[in-house]
Design a protein around this motif. Structure first.
Motif, PDB file in Angstrom:
ATOM      1  N   HIS A 191       0.787  -1.232   0.000  1.00 32.31           N
ATOM      2  CA  HIS A 191       0.000   0.000   0.000  1.00 32.31           C
ATOM      3  C   HIS A 191       0.822   1.288   0.000  1.00 32.31           C
ATOM      4  N   VAL A 192       2.118   1.215   0.159  1.00 32.52           N
ATOM      5  CA  VAL A 192       2.924   2.425   0.306  1.00 32.52           C
ATOM      6  C   VAL A 192       3.521   2.838  -1.037  1.00 32.52           C
ATOM      7  N   GLU A 193       3.304   4.088  -1.404  1.00 32.26           N
ATOM      8  CA  GLU A 193       3.881   4.641  -2.621  1.00 32.26           C
ATOM      9  C   GLU A 193       4.885   5.751  -2.323  1.00 32.26           C
ATOM     10  N   ARG A 194       4.689   6.454  -1.213  1.00 36.80           N
ATOM     11  CA  ARG A 194       5.572   7.564  -0.844  1.00 36.80           C
ATOM     12  C   ARG A 194       6.285   7.259   0.466  1.00 36.80           C
ATOM     13  N   TYR A 195       7.387   7.942   0.712  1.00 35.90           N
ATOM     14  CA  TYR A 195       8.180   7.818   1.936  1.00 35.90           C
ATOM     15  C   TYR A 195       8.627   6.362   2.185  1.00 35.90           C
ATOM     16  N   LYS A 196       8.914   5.643   1.128  1.00 36.57           N
ATOM     17  CA  LYS A 196       9.256   4.223   1.275  1.00 36.57           C
ATOM     18  C   LYS A 196      10.559   4.040   2.053  1.00 36.57           C
ATOM     19  N   ARG A 197      11.549   4.882   1.803  1.00 41.26           N
ATOM     20  CA  ARG A 197      12.824   4.753   2.525  1.00 41.26           C
ATOM     21  C   ARG A 197      12.640   5.017   4.013  1.00 41.26           C
ATOM     22  N   LEU A 198      11.822   6.012   4.335  1.00 37.21           N
ATOM     23  CA  LEU A 198      11.579   6.341   5.740  1.00 37.21           C
ATOM     24  C   LEU A 198      10.880   5.184   6.444  1.00 37.21           C
ATOM     25  N   ILE A 199       9.897   4.604   5.795  1.00 34.39           N
ATOM     26  CA  ILE A 199       9.156   3.497   6.408  1.00 34.39           C
ATOM     27  C   ILE A 199      10.041   2.257   6.502  1.00 34.39           C
ATOM     28  N   PHE A 200      10.870   2.032   5.492  1.00 36.25           N
ATOM     29  CA  PHE A 200      11.789   0.888   5.565  1.00 36.25           C
ATOM     30  C   PHE A 200      12.766   1.064   6.726  1.00 36.25           C
ATOM     31  N   ALA A 201      13.233   2.282   6.925  1.00 35.43           N
ATOM     32  CA  ALA A 201      14.132   2.554   8.053  1.00 35.43           C
ATOM     33  C   ALA A 201      13.432   2.266   9.377  1.00 35.43           C
ATOM     34  N   PHE A 202      12.151   2.607   9.442  1.00 44.59           N
ATOM     35  CA  PHE A 202      11.372   2.342  10.654  1.00 44.59           C
ATOM     36  C   PHE A 202      11.232   0.835  10.877  1.00 44.59           C
ATOM     37  N   ILE A 203      11.013   0.085   9.797  1.00 46.47           N
ATOM     38  CA  ILE A 203      10.948  -1.376   9.887  1.00 46.47           C
ATOM     39  C   ILE A 203      12.257  -1.932  10.431  1.00 46.47           C
ATOM     40  N   PHE A 204      13.363  -1.418   9.940  1.00 47.07           N
ATOM     41  CA  PHE A 204      14.681  -1.864  10.406  1.00 47.07           C
ATOM     42  C   PHE A 204      14.864  -1.588  11.899  1.00 47.07           C
ATOM     43  N   ILE A 205      14.479  -0.387  12.330  1.00 46.42           N
ATOM     44  CA  ILE A 205      14.614  -0.023  13.743  1.00 46.42           C
ATOM     45  C   ILE A 205      13.728  -0.922  14.614  1.00 46.42           C
ATOM     46  N   LEU A 206      12.508  -1.178  14.174  1.00 46.01           N
ATOM     47  CA  LEU A 206      11.606  -2.054  14.923  1.00 46.01           C
ATOM     48  C   LEU A 206      12.186  -3.461  15.062  1.00 46.01           C
ATOM     49  N   LEU A 207      12.789  -3.962  13.987  1.00 44.94           N
ATOM     50  CA  LEU A 207      13.397  -5.292  14.050  1.00 44.94           C
ATOM     51  C   LEU A 207      14.567  -5.316  15.029  1.00 44.94           C
ATOM     52  N   MET A 208      15.325  -4.231  15.081  1.00 43.54           N
ATOM     53  CA  MET A 208      16.453  -4.163  16.015  1.00 43.54           C
ATOM     54  C   MET A 208      15.948  -4.184  17.461  1.00 43.54           C
ATOM     55  N   PHE A 209      14.900  -3.435  17.737  1.00 42.05           N
ATOM     56  CA  PHE A 209      14.303  -3.472  19.076  1.00 42.05           C
ATOM     57  C   PHE A 209      13.710  -4.851  19.376  1.00 42.05           C
ATOM     58  N   THR A 210      13.145  -5.472  18.356  1.00 43.68           N
ATOM     59  CA  THR A 210      12.502  -6.771  18.541  1.00 43.68           C
ATOM     60  C   THR A 210      13.496  -7.826  18.994  1.00 43.68           C
ATOM     61  N   VAL A 211      14.605  -7.967  18.293  1.00 45.88           N
ATOM     62  CA  VAL A 211      15.550  -9.047  18.608  1.00 45.88           C
ATOM     63  C   VAL A 211      16.199  -8.861  19.969  1.00 45.88           C
ATOM     64  N   TYR A 212      16.218  -7.619  20.462  1.00 40.46           N
ATOM     65  CA  TYR A 212      16.808  -7.361  21.768  1.00 40.46           C
ATOM     66  C   TYR A 212      15.757  -7.367  22.889  1.00 40.46           C
TER      67      TYR A 212
END
Length: 618
Positions: A191-212
């Protein structure tokens, strides 16, 4: 483009706002019912057990260190006897520490019920995410998805949330972050067409918090990466296509590496710390034993959809040896094992049936099976306790209901009746059993422990106002156990007493409050020259020394601090140890406080110089 529009029409069309309303309703109702079922526990809440250690090293009420969260983690949380400290439980969980810190900013005291109810909320949010996973990934209708959310709400994996949070609530918080990240990735890819890099960065940060957060969710990045590959494949036909998967991996390798990086960083972090501190490679002692290691995946399989309350090996052994167990536990465990095995057979048959009927495996079915298996990776390899299967249950329960729904589509009364019977069994073995049998059986014990912890804290806090007290000895602890020493440091820190020598003498299991004093057991205190000797006699209770083994207890003697007398009978087993004497030197200093519990009489007991009598404080 057409595929994107179709997806949008299904999930952002007329049903979208109904889904939003259902999600909100799930959170509100599950939280409300959780509170209603456990209102007595909430009203009596006081931290106990492992919570003392987690709070001491995480909450804003105490001196905390971010460096400790990242370098030491839980290393010293259960350090009851420093001279016998064995570093096996080297867990780094800064996200869990951070959550406790944030909650403590809103709590008035470390014993605030906010710490407990917050995890009820987390579990409720996880139920809502399971609903969304079932809608988006399994493509089931709203009524069936709501049923899946209900079944997850009552999963036995959530038991510890209700009776031992926040220490045992990290599994739920990690699962919340892990499933939340997967659903965000779904939105990102569809569903995302705009701000894809920003949202991907947020996904990465969430995964980092998740594994810890906790070990069972270190596999979350792999789940997200697998879904990424599956979603990117152009599936004009619903089939599993390995060749197309390799094409996606080569094309999106940078994104996939970034998605997997949190798991890689975590594993390297733990590996480096273990090398530096020479802590060994096993997170759990039984991993060093081959038979126990092999039994772990078997236990996971036997509790895959219906988690067992005890390890499968323990359950099978109790059946073979005819050990006495509560009938309801025996019936529930037996039924759970049978249904788990039957569910595997059923899913396998339905999966292979697609191959026979269509000439290929169903793509979505394949994805759901793969995600379910990977989500159970840690229980399979490390620990099969039901609380460690919480994250996996978010995938296994939808998988089973998805398979049943495919089976239900066959227009035969017998088949539809069979599906109905299975669902009734599911509800009886999980939600009904949990809320109307398991939790009520534990409620009295939990409330008793809450009252005992509250009383111990209040009395010790009051006694430590006396600056003459320099040495505190805890006898027959029943509220701290593995965190008994952390319990003393917790209370001392609240009074800002850094000049104290704190010592846990022993803990006591199987303690029960009796309205009348018991005979042939109890605590006696006597002076022997310049030593103060305390003798404890027990009957049904059991002496407990944290992680200290029976062969190590003679090493508990510390010159100038404490000396133990056990006799010869203790060498046979813990059950044979019925008498223990602990002698404390230099009683003439008049700086000793003895505090703890008495097996013969309820209540917190105290001995102090001003009143040299071991007595209950009323």
């Amino acid at each position: 483009m057409m595929r994107r529009l179709t997806t949008l029409s299904v999930f952002m069309g007329s049903h979208f706002w109904r889904d939003v309303v259902i999600v909100v309703a799930i959170v509100i109702l599950s939280l409300a019912f959780s509170i209603a079922f456990n209102i007595e526990t909430i009203l009596s809440y006081a931290i106990s057990g492992d919570n003392f250690a987690l709070m001491l090293y995480s909450a804003s009420f105490f001196d905390i260190s971010l460096d400790d969260w990242l370098l030491n983690g839980f290393r010293y949380y259960f350090w009851v006897y420093p001279e016998l400290f064995v570093d096996l439980h080297y867990f780094i969980r800064p996200t869990q520490n951070l959550l406790i810190f944030l909650m403590s900013l809103f709590a008035e005291t470390p014993n605030s019920a906010l710490f407990l109810v917050t995890y009820y909320l987390i579990h409720s949010l996880c139920c809502a995410l399971v609903y969304l996973y079932t809608r988006f990934f399994c493509r089931l209708n709203q009524k069936v998805s709501l049923l899946v959310a209900f079944l997850f709400w009552g999963t036995m994996s959530s038991e510890k949330i209700y009776v031992a949070a926040p220490a045992f609530g990290g599994d739920a918080f990690g699962a919340l972050l892990g499933m939340g990240t997967l659903l965000l990735t779904y939105v990102y890819l569809n569903h995302v067409e705009r701000y894809k890099r920003l949202i991907f960065a947020f996904i990465f940060i969430l995964l980092m918090f998740t594994v810890y957060t906790k070990e069972p969710v270190i596999i979350a990045p792999f789940i997200v990466a697998i879904y990424w590959i599956w979603q990117k494949i152009d599936r004009k036909e619903p089939k599993f296509n390995l060749k197309s998967s390799l094409v996606i991996i080569r094309r999106d390798w940078i994104a996939l590496v970034l998605l997997l990086l949190p798991s890689i960083v975590y594993v390297l972090h733990i590996f480096i710390l273990r090398i530096i501190f020479d802590t060994g490679s096993a997170a759990y002692p039984f991993q060093k034993q081959l038979l126990s290691f092999l039994a772990t995946p078997i236990s996971t399989l036997l509790g895959y959809f219906f988690p067992l309350e005890q390890r499968a090996g323990v359950f099978i052994k109790s059946l073979v040896s005819m050990e006495s167990q509560p009938l309801i536990l025996l019936l529930r465990s037996s039924a759970a094992v049978l249904f788990n095995l039957a569910s595997f057979v059923f899913i396998a048959v339905m999966f292979v049936k697609d191959k026979w009927s269509n000439g290929h495996f169903d793509s979505r079915f394949s994805l759901l099976i793969v995600l379910s298996i990977i989500s159970m990776a840690v229980p399979f390899s490390m620990n099969a306790e039901q609380r460690f299967m919480y994250f996996g249950q978010m995938f296994s329960i939808p998988l089973l209901i998805y398979t049943l729904s495919r089976f239900y589509e066959v227009n035969k009364i017998f088949i539809k009746s069979l599906v109905f019977v299975i669902l009734i069994a599911f509800i009886l073995l999980n939600p009904i059993y949990l809320f109307f049998s398991k939790l009520p059986m534990q409620r009295s014990e939990v409330i008793t422990m809450n009252h005992a912890s509250t009383q111990l804290q209040e009395i010790l806090l009051n006694e430590l106002k006396n600056d003459k007290i320099k040495r505190v000895y805890l006898f027959n602890d029943i509220t701290g156990h593995y965190a008994a020493l952390a319990q003393l440091h917790f209370i001392a820190a609240l009074t800002n007493r850094k000049d104290l020598q704190l010592r846990v003498v022993n803990s006591m299991l199987r303690y029960e409050i009796s309205p009348l004093p018991k005979v042939n057991e109890g605590v006696t205190v006597e002076k022997r020259r310049d030593d103060l000797c305390v003798t404890t006699k027990i009957d049904e209770e059991l002496f407990f020394f944290g992680s200290v083994g029976l062969h190590q207890i003679e090493k508990l003697d510390i010159v100038g601090i404490i000396q133990y007398e056990f006799g010869e009978v203790h060498k046979a087993s813990w059950e044979d140890m019925k008498v223990m004497t602990a002698c404390i030197p230099n009683v003439a200093k008049n700086d000793i406080l003895l505090i703890g519990f008495d097996p013969a009489e309820s209540g917190v007991h105290v001995w102090k110089t001003e009143r040299p009598i071991w007595e209950a404080v009323r």
